[in-house]
Design a protein around this motif. Structure first.
Motif, PDB file in Angstrom:
ATOM      1  N   PRO A  86       0.770  -1.254   0.000  1.00 26.85           N
ATOM      2  CA  PRO A  86       0.000   0.000   0.000  1.00 26.85           C
ATOM      3  C   PRO A  86       0.801   1.305   0.000  1.00 26.85           C
ATOM      4  O   PRO A  86       0.429   2.251  -0.680  1.00 26.85           O
ATOM      5  N   ASP A  87       1.867   1.404   0.764  1.00 27.23           N
ATOM      6  CA  ASP A  87       2.628   2.654   0.825  1.00 27.23           C
ATOM      7  C   ASP A  87       4.081   2.328   1.150  1.00 27.23           C
ATOM      8  O   ASP A  87       4.419   1.194   1.491  1.00 27.23           O
ATOM      9  N   THR A  88       4.942   3.332   1.088  1.00 30.88           N
ATOM     10  CA  THR A  88       6.364   3.114   1.350  1.00 30.88           C
ATOM     11  C   THR A  88       6.588   2.658   2.794  1.00 30.88           C
ATOM     12  O   THR A  88       5.967   3.165   3.720  1.00 30.88           O
ATOM     13  N   ILE A  89       7.485   1.703   2.966  1.00 28.07           N
ATOM     14  CA  ILE A  89       7.826   1.171   4.288  1.00 28.07           C
ATOM     15  C   ILE A  89       9.144   1.764   4.781  1.00 28.07           C
ATOM     16  O   ILE A  89       9.336   1.972   5.975  1.00 28.07           O
ATOM     17  N   HIS A  90      10.037   2.075   3.854  1.00 36.96           N
ATOM     18  CA  HIS A  90      11.352   2.604   4.222  1.00 36.96           C
ATOM     19  C   HIS A  90      11.269   3.808   5.160  1.00 36.96           C
ATOM     20  O   HIS A  90      11.936   3.819   6.201  1.00 36.96           O
ATOM     21  N   PRO A  91      10.451   4.830   4.870  1.00 37.08           N
ATOM     22  CA  PRO A  91      10.407   5.981   5.785  1.00 37.08           C
ATOM     23  C   PRO A  91       9.917   5.619   7.181  1.00 37.08           C
ATOM     24  O   PRO A  91      10.362   6.201   8.167  1.00 37.08           O
ATOM     25  N   ILE A  92       9.018   4.659   7.272  1.00 36.51           N
ATOM     26  CA  ILE A  92       8.499   4.257   8.584  1.00 36.51           C
ATOM     27  C   ILE A  92       9.620   3.672   9.428  1.00 36.51           C
ATOM     28  O   ILE A  92       9.836   4.067  10.570  1.00 36.51           O
ATOM     29  N   VAL A  93      10.356   2.741   8.853  1.00 29.06           N
ATOM     30  CA  VAL A  93      11.431   2.077   9.596  1.00 29.06           C
ATOM     31  C   VAL A  93      12.581   3.048   9.862  1.00 29.06           C
ATOM     32  O   VAL A  93      13.141   3.079  10.957  1.00 29.06           O
ATOM     33  N   VAL A  94      12.920   3.869   8.874  1.00 26.13           N
ATOM     34  CA  VAL A  94      14.078   4.745   9.026  1.00 26.13           C
ATOM     35  C   VAL A  94      13.835   5.824  10.072  1.00 26.13           C
ATOM     36  O   VAL A  94      14.780   6.282  10.715  1.00 26.13           O
ATOM     37  N   HIS A  95      12.589   6.197  10.292  1.00 19.31           N
ATOM     38  CA  HIS A  95      12.324   7.177  11.349  1.00 19.31           C
ATOM     39  C   HIS A  95      12.619   6.607  12.731  1.00 19.31           C
ATOM     40  O   HIS A  95      13.020   7.339  13.635  1.00 19.31           O
ATOM     41  N   PHE A  96      12.434   5.303  12.898  1.00 20.59           N
ATOM     42  CA  PHE A  96      12.837   4.673  14.162  1.00 20.59           C
ATOM     43  C   PHE A  96      14.351   4.745  14.332  1.00 20.59           C
ATOM     44  O   PHE A  96      14.853   5.037  15.413  1.00 20.59           O
ATOM     45  N   VAL A  97      15.078   4.482  13.264  1.00 21.28           N
ATOM     46  CA  VAL A  97      16.543   4.538  13.325  1.00 21.28           C
ATOM     47  C   VAL A  97      17.003   5.951  13.678  1.00 21.28           C
ATOM     48  O   VAL A  97      17.841   6.145  14.563  1.00 21.28           O
ATOM     49  N   ILE A  98      16.435   6.931  12.993  1.00 20.10           N
ATOM     50  CA  ILE A  98      16.804   8.323  13.260  1.00 20.10           C
ATOM     51  C   ILE A  98      16.554   8.667  14.723  1.00 20.10           C
ATOM     52  O   ILE A  98      17.426   9.219  15.405  1.00 20.10           O
ATOM     53  N   ALA A  99      15.370   8.345  15.201  1.00 22.44           N
ATOM     54  CA  ALA A  99      15.017   8.664  16.586  1.00 22.44           C
ATOM     55  C   ALA A  99      15.929   7.953  17.574  1.00 22.44           C
ATOM     56  O   ALA A  99      16.390   8.558  18.559  1.00 22.44           O
ATOM     57  N   MET A 100      16.208   6.672  17.333  1.00 25.15           N
ATOM     58  CA  MET A 100      17.049   5.920  18.275  1.00 25.15           C
ATOM     59  C   MET A 100      18.476   6.440  18.307  1.00 25.15           C
ATOM     60  O   MET A 100      19.068   6.556  19.386  1.00 25.15           O
ATOM     61  N   VAL A 101      19.030   6.767  17.154  1.00 28.49           N
ATOM     62  CA  VAL A 101      20.408   7.277  17.104  1.00 28.49           C
ATOM     63  C   VAL A 101      20.495   8.636  17.793  1.00 28.49           C
ATOM     64  O   VAL A 101      21.370   8.862  18.641  1.00 28.49           O
ATOM     65  N   LEU A 102      19.583   9.534  17.440  1.00 27.70           N
ATOM     66  CA  LEU A 102      19.631  10.869  18.048  1.00 27.70           C
ATOM     67  C   LEU A 102      19.366  10.810  19.550  1.00 27.70           C
ATOM     68  O   LEU A 102      20.014  11.519  20.327  1.00 27.70           O
ATOM     69  N   PHE A 103      18.455   9.945  19.967  1.00 30.64           N
ATOM     70  CA  PHE A 103      18.176   9.812  21.398  1.00 30.64           C
ATOM     71  C   PHE A 103      19.361   9.195  22.130  1.00 30.64           C
ATOM     72  O   PHE A 103      19.683   9.595  23.254  1.00 30.64           O
ATOM     73  N   ALA A 104      20.054   8.250  21.505  1.00 34.86           N
ATOM     74  CA  ALA A 104      21.241   7.644  22.117  1.00 34.86           C
ATOM     75  C   ALA A 104      22.325   8.694  22.332  1.00 34.86           C
ATOM     76  O   ALA A 104      22.935   8.758  23.409  1.00 34.86           O
ATOM     77  N   VAL A 105      22.567   9.509  21.321  1.00 39.91           N
ATOM     78  CA  VAL A 105      23.585  10.560  21.441  1.00 39.91           C
ATOM     79  C   VAL A 105      23.177  11.567  22.520  1.00 39.91           C
ATOM     80  O   VAL A 105      24.012  11.983  23.343  1.00 39.91           O
ATOM     81  N   LEU A 106      21.909  11.925  22.545  1.00 40.53           N
ATOM     82  CA  LEU A 106      21.412  12.853  23.562  1.00 40.53           C
ATOM     83  C   LEU A 106      21.565  12.261  24.968  1.00 40.53           C
ATOM     84  O   LEU A 106      22.016  12.952  25.888  1.00 40.53           O
ATOM     85  N   CYS A 107      21.223  10.996  25.131  1.00 37.36           N
ATOM     86  CA  CYS A 107      21.367  10.345  26.445  1.00 37.36           C
ATOM     87  C   CYS A 107      22.826  10.302  26.886  1.00 37.36           C
ATOM     88  O   CYS A 107      23.129  10.520  28.066  1.00 37.36           O
ATOM     89  N   ASP A 108      23.724  10.018  25.939  1.00 40.63           N
ATOM     90  CA  ASP A 108      25.152  10.015  26.284  1.00 40.63           C
ATOM     91  C   ASP A 108      25.606  11.394  26.735  1.00 40.63           C
ATOM     92  O   ASP A 108      26.327  11.527  27.730  1.00 40.63           O
ATOM     93  N   ALA A 109      25.187  12.432  26.022  1.00 42.39           N
ATOM     94  CA  ALA A 109      25.602  13.799  26.378  1.00 42.39           C
ATOM     95  C   ALA A 109      25.028  14.205  27.736  1.00 42.39           C
ATOM     96  O   ALA A 109      25.767  14.706  28.601  1.00 42.39           O
ATOM     97  N   ILE A 110      23.749  13.963  27.941  1.00 45.42           N
ATOM     98  CA  ILE A 110      23.135  14.320  29.223  1.00 45.42           C
ATOM     99  C   ILE A 110      23.750  13.492  30.347  1.00 45.42           C
ATOM    100  O   ILE A 110      24.056  14.018  31.419  1.00 45.42           O
TER     101      ILE A 110
END
Length: 166
Positions: A16-40
């Protein structure tokens, strides 16, 4: 052989629709949140956040390969026209590079975690900042592909099928 494949819809996809953006948004969020958690965690001296970061990197490493698989399938089905090819190729290349980079960072994070789960080298924070920059650039390229070039959008697929785009 092709008759056994499902027909392509108005997005030029067999689903029905693209799957790549759905999955890649999880990757983006997890990576950015990991870096943020490390910094904090580093600046507040809260090592519990290092554990949160580790698990985000771990699942981001798995998820990026799923995102790449669907990205490659959807890129192949996009039938890119001439002006989009350079951006699509760069996005694909950087996606594969990020899979290796994130995997290496996760491996490094694992070693750091085994040695002393309450300490984090400053160099790791620096790498996190560089990784954040690469992720933002990759997001920019993905945004161009969808919002500027319109890959897998109904009007662009119709224009390509009519021969208006080349």
């Amino acid at each position: 052989m092709l008759e056994y494949l499902p027909p392509l819809n108005d997005h030029n996809l067999p689903y029905p629709d693209t799957i790549h953006p759905i999955v890649v948004h999880f990757v983006i969020a997890m990576v950015l949140f990991a870096v943020l958690c490390d910094a904090i965690g580093y600046f507040t001296r809260n090592p519990r956040l290092y554990e949160v970061s580790w698990w985000n990197f771990f699942f981001a490493t798995i998820s990026i390969f799923i995102a790449i698989i669907f990205g490659q399938i959807e890129a192949g089905l996009a039938e890119p026209y001439a002006s989009v090819e350079k951006t699509l190729n760069l996005h694909s290349l950087l996606g594969w590079a990020l899979s290796g980079i994130i995997t290496a960072i996760t491996g490094w994070r694992y070693v750091v975690r085994l040695r002393d789960p309450k300490e984090l080298p400053v160099a790791f924070l620096g790498v996190g900042v560089l990784l954040t920059g690469l992720v933002f650039f990759q997001v920019y390229l993905g945004d161009l592909l969808v919002w500027v070039y319109g890959l897998h959008t109904v009007p662009v697929v119709e224009a390509f099928r009519e021969g208006s785009l080349q």
